[in-house]
Design an enzyme around this catalytic site. Sequence first.
Site, PDB file in Angstrom:
ATOM      1  N   HIS A 118       0.582  -1.575   0.085  1.00 32.32           N
ATOM      2  CA  HIS A 118       0.367   0.158   0.306  1.00 32.32           C
ATOM      3  C   HIS A 118       0.960   1.127   0.311  1.00 32.32           C
ATOM      4  O   HIS A 118       1.670   1.519   0.299  1.00 32.32           O
ATOM      5  CB  HIS A 118      -0.830  -0.364   1.195  1.00 32.32           C
ATOM      6  CG  HIS A 118      -0.408  -0.121   2.585  1.00 32.32           C
ATOM      7  ND1 HIS A 118       0.364   1.283   3.089  1.00 32.32           N
ATOM      8  CD2 HIS A 118       0.246  -0.896   3.863  1.00 32.32           C
ATOM      9  CE1 HIS A 118       0.810   0.901   4.358  1.00 32.32           C
ATOM     10  NE2 HIS A 118       1.050  -0.957   4.334  1.00 32.32           N
ATOM     11  N   CYS A 140       2.958  -5.003   7.104  1.00 34.70           N
ATOM     12  CA  CYS A 140       2.816  -4.740   5.294  1.00 34.70           C
ATOM     13  C   CYS A 140       3.809  -4.163   4.458  1.00 34.70           C
ATOM     14  O   CYS A 140       4.682  -3.930   4.994  1.00 34.70           O
ATOM     15  CB  CYS A 140       2.070  -3.881   5.158  1.00 34.70           C
ATOM     16  SG  CYS A 140       0.232  -4.063   5.853  1.00 34.70           S
TER      17      CYS A 140
END
Length: 331
Positions: free
Chosen positions: A188, A204
């Site tokens: 992301h 992440c």
Amino acid sequence: MSFSTLPAWAEEAKELPKGHYPLPEGDVIGEVYTVETQGKETLLDVARRHNVGYEEIRRANPDVSLWVPGEGTEVVIPAQRILPPVAREGIVINIAELRLYYYPDVAANETPRVETYPIGIGREGYNTPLGVTETTMRLKDPAWYPPESIRREAAERGDPPPEVVPPGPENPLGEHAILLDIPGYLIHGTNQPDGIGMRASRGCIRMFPEDIASVFDRVSEGTRVNIINQPIKAGWQDGTPYVQAYTSLEEQEEGMAVLMEALTLLGQSGAEASVSLNYGQLREVIESPQGWVVAIQPAPEPEPEPEVVEEDRGLYDMIGLKNGFLEGVDV
């Protein structure tokens, strides 16, 4: 470390965006070069402009101020890399070097290429999982649902987060998110770009907002994603062996095993494997990792053995000294 020009096969890379390269005939892409700071930009501004992350720019410029380098300061851009020793397809994430490599699909008449981007990954205790997975879904302007671990920690600080953070400047996912087939993990954007190139997330993979925006529409569902931890990379270019090291021996279980791994990687190229390597230089690169792509020199020629020269016996030789006695001499 070498401040070199692009090889002939990669001349077209000069026309591509930073971090984009035609796939090389060997294993090395990019070059190391220098730029000068402009105006009041920080070292992190320079890094972002040149497709480099935090740790990369700090290693390459240890004596340059992070926040106030000053206009006109020379900055080294470490943009030369060895491609990871795995299949060149889909997305490859090497957490050891905090880098993502993307091998986009190209048309039959297009030159195969690779794109590489700096990333942020999980900090200690929140390791990014390794292995082969795939993308499952793409989300534009995603909402963020803080996981239970974050909610619990925030509550203990007396600052409980909302159950959901809507799209906007406060959303840590940024404007784009690509979900992986690993529950809870995704690639992301971010609202804190200074953390790119650091181990700062909860597992992440973060990218600069403009970087993930550039690949978002091209990464289809089901794209292969290979997450590896490869601190030592080795490869060949134009018949020369190269090594790139990111992790110190203290972080490895066995120093000799790391050395042997580098030798194994260099030995995977057929005829080139017969090149005699300077093992002392190779060990030095691995023991003092700085992230530079280093050309390994051939093994030094063995020193010739000293020639044995019989002692000049002068007059005694002339008159025939043998076995401690003078012969043929009337005394």
